[in-house]
Write a protein that holds these residues in place. Structure first.
Motif, short mmCIF file in Angstrom:
data_model
loop_
_atom_site.label_atom_id
_atom_site.label_comp_id
_atom_site.label_asym_id
_atom_site.label_seq_id
_atom_site.Cartn_x
_atom_site.Cartn_y
_atom_site.Cartn_z
N ILE A 71 -0.79 -25.31 41.84
CA ILE A 71 0.24 -25.89 40.99
C ILE A 71 0.20 -27.41 41.01
N ASN A 74 -3.06 -28.71 39.13
CA ASN A 74 -2.91 -28.53 37.68
C ASN A 74 -2.01 -29.57 37.07
N SER A 109 -6.73 -16.37 33.25
CA SER A 109 -5.76 -16.42 34.35
C SER A 109 -4.40 -15.96 33.83
N ASN A 167 -3.07 -13.99 40.47
CA ASN A 167 -3.47 -14.94 41.53
C ASN A 167 -4.46 -14.28 42.47
N SER A 180 -5.25 -26.60 46.60
CA SER A 180 -5.50 -25.15 46.65
C SER A 180 -4.31 -24.36 46.10
N VAL A 182 -1.50 -21.13 46.64
CA VAL A 182 -0.54 -20.96 47.74
C VAL A 182 -1.08 -20.16 48.92
N LYS A 189 -2.22 -23.70 56.80
CA LYS A 189 -1.11 -24.39 57.47
C LYS A 189 -0.59 -23.60 58.67
N TRP A 204 6.01 -24.98 50.25
CA TRP A 204 6.50 -25.74 49.11
C TRP A 204 7.55 -24.96 48.34
N ARG A 211 5.03 -13.86 43.22
CA ARG A 211 3.64 -13.89 42.81
C ARG A 211 2.95 -12.57 43.18
N PRO A 270 7.29 -28.40 43.30
CA PRO A 270 7.73 -27.52 42.20
C PRO A 270 7.56 -26.03 42.52
N ASP A 271 8.46 -25.22 41.99
CA ASP A 271 8.34 -23.76 42.13
C ASP A 271 7.36 -23.18 41.11
N LYS A 276 5.35 -13.86 37.57
CA LYS A 276 4.29 -13.54 36.58
C LYS A 276 3.54 -12.28 37.01
O1 GFB Z 1 -0.54 -20.76 43.91
P1 GFB Z 1 0.22 -21.91 43.31
O2 GFB Z 1 -0.26 -23.27 43.67
O3 GFB Z 1 0.16 -21.81 41.74
O4 GFB Z 1 1.79 -21.84 43.69
P2 GFB Z 1 0.91 -20.87 40.67
C1 GFB Z 1 2.46 -20.63 43.70
C2 GFB Z 1 3.83 -20.84 44.31
O5 GFB Z 1 3.64 -21.05 45.73
C3 GFB Z 1 4.62 -22.06 43.81
C4 GFB Z 1 4.43 -22.14 46.16
O6 GFB Z 1 5.96 -21.68 43.68
C5 GFB Z 1 4.46 -23.06 44.94
O7 GFB Z 1 5.55 -23.97 45.05
N1 GFB Z 1 3.84 -22.75 47.36
C6 GFB Z 1 4.44 -22.75 48.59
C7 GFB Z 1 2.68 -23.40 47.45
N2 GFB Z 1 3.70 -23.43 49.47
C8 GFB Z 1 2.58 -23.85 48.79
C9 GFB Z 1 1.45 -24.61 49.19
O8 GFB Z 1 1.33 -25.07 50.35
N3 GFB Z 1 0.50 -24.83 48.23
C10 GFB Z 1 0.62 -24.34 46.96
N4 GFB Z 1 -0.38 -24.58 46.08
N5 GFB Z 1 1.72 -23.64 46.53
C11 GFB Z 1 -1.36 -21.12 39.43
C12 GFB Z 1 -1.88 -22.03 38.35
O9 GFB Z 1 0.07 -21.21 39.38
O10 GFB Z 1 -1.69 -19.77 39.22
C13 GFB Z 1 -3.37 -21.88 38.25
O11 GFB Z 1 -1.54 -23.39 38.68
C14 GFB Z 1 -3.74 -20.42 38.12
O12 GFB Z 1 -3.81 -22.57 37.13
C15 GFB Z 1 -3.11 -19.60 39.20
O13 GFB Z 1 -3.31 -19.95 36.88
C16 GFB Z 1 -3.42 -18.12 39.01
O14 GFB Z 1 0.76 -19.44 41.01
O15 GFB Z 1 2.29 -21.39 40.47
#
Ligand code: GFB
Length: 315
Positions: A71, A74, A109, A167, A180, A182, A189, A204, A211, A270-271, A276
């Motif tokens: 997130i 992106n 995706s 995901n 990366s 989540v 971590k 975060w 998810r 951000p959340d 999805k």
């Molecule tokens: O996996 P993620 O980065 O992307 O974040 P999306 C998913 C959720 O996990 C969000 C939370 O609500 C984040 O706030 N989160 C908690 C964290 N701790 C962490 C952390 O340490 N790192 C990250 N990254 N998130 C993605 C799209 O959306 O989904 C991509 O940005 C792609 O393009 C992928 O489509 C499948 O699931 O929100």
């Protein structure tokens, strides 16, 4: 294509999805699998891509190459995510057509769907509402790829298929905490917090978003299954059909890693999309269901992580 005799090209074979496809095809007896790296084939170079496809003329092309990230990545590199993903898919899909490649699979995706979609999300929900702002550029690029495939099928009689994974996580994932997704971020971590003897580890957002997570080897199995059945129909979601809250995910990761600290939620992050969850009934009707449960998948991913230390080694 059922027989291992065909020539298959995997773009993005150094990445998590591409390397899982390469493993699955090898296990299936496919011996003519091309896996060019970035040095051998720059997918942003239209001339090079068209020349490579004209030279090799694969029987099947997997487009697993993309600029991907979580997130934060992106949201921060919006122009890069839009421009590079548009270029990669346009070069490959048009180049495949020019080279007479009849069949390919384009990987998108689940973020292509509207932010506030009825759950679980059906393939028909595409373009029925506004996208999630944090990854709109990436989503627009992936939607363009779907439309490119559909348009080459209608105008030129190609059989270009688009699949939309949920995901993903597993071996060869990206563990850079800034960019990366989540699940790998929480694995890293929790692991570091355990080794340091920390009392807490930071997650975060609020922990309330939900998810769905699919182990990447299951995704590869689904893609090869669709290839082998000769599927050339409309968009197909690929997922498990089950989701968890980020809080539940964080707890499961702690259990697998063996970290017993407390979770601290960082509300400054951000959340993203509240939920999805994919409707996978079309995939089920095509004869495939996921088989790796989340806790097992997280353990397999942890044991394959570059920072993993086997308990026996650590002793
Ligand atoms: O996996 P993620 O980065 O992307 O974040 P999306 C998913 C959720 O996990 C969000 C939370 O609500 C984040 O706030 N989160 C908690 C964290 N701790 C962490 C952390 O340490 N790192 C990250 N990254 N998130 C993605 C799209 O959306 O989904 C991509 O940005 C792609 O393009 C992928 O489509 C499948 O699931 O929100």
């Amino acid at each position: 294509m059922n027989l291992p005799s065909g020539k298959i090209l995997i773009t993005g074979a150094r990445g998590m999805v591409g390397s899982a496809l390469a493993r699955r095809l090898a296990a299936g007896g496919y011996t003519q699998v091309l896996t060019p790296g970035r040095a051998e084939l720059d997918l942003l170079d239209q001339r090079a891509v068209h020349a490579y496809l004209a030279e090799h003329r694969p029987d099947y092309l997997f487009i697993a190459a993309a600029k991907v990230g979580g997130i934060q990545a992106n949201n921060q590199y919006r122009a890069d995510f839009l421009y590079q993903n548009l270029l990669i898919e346009a070069n490959l899909i048009h180049g495949a057509h020019l080279a007479g490649v009849q069949r390919l699979m384009f990987l998108g995706s689940s973020c292509i769907y509207p932010r506030d979609c009825p759950q679980p999300i059906r393939e028909e929900d595409l373009l029925t509402g506004p996208l999630e702002p944090t990854n709109e550029p990436y989503a627009i690029a992936k939607i363009a790829g779907i439309k490119l495939c559909e348009s080459y099928n209608r105008q030129y009689g190609r059989q270009y298929v688009s699949v939309m994974p949920t995901n993903l996580y597993g071996p060869n994932d990206n563990y850079d905490l800034a960019n990366s997704h989540v699940l790998p971020a929480l694995l890293r971590k929790a692991h570091d917090a355990k080794l340091r003897g920390d009392a807490t580890y930071t997650v975060w957002g609020s922990g309330t978003p939900m998810r769905e997570f699919l182990y990447v080897d299951d995704l590869a199995d689904a893609c090869v299954h669709l290839m082998q059945t000769g599927y050339d129909g409309p968009l197909v979601n690929i997922g498990t059909g089950e989701d968890v809250t980020i809080r539940e995910l964080a707890q499961t990761v702690m259990d697998v890693v063996g970290f017993a600290g407390d979770i601290v939620f960082d509300a400054s992050k951000p959340d993203g999309t509240p939920r999805k969850l994919l409707d996978v009934s079309r995939l089920k009707a095509l004869g495939w269901t996921a088989r790796t449960d989340l806790k097992t998948g997280i353990r397999l991913a942890y044991e394959a992580a570059p920072f993993y230390v086997d308990a026996a080694e650590a002793a």
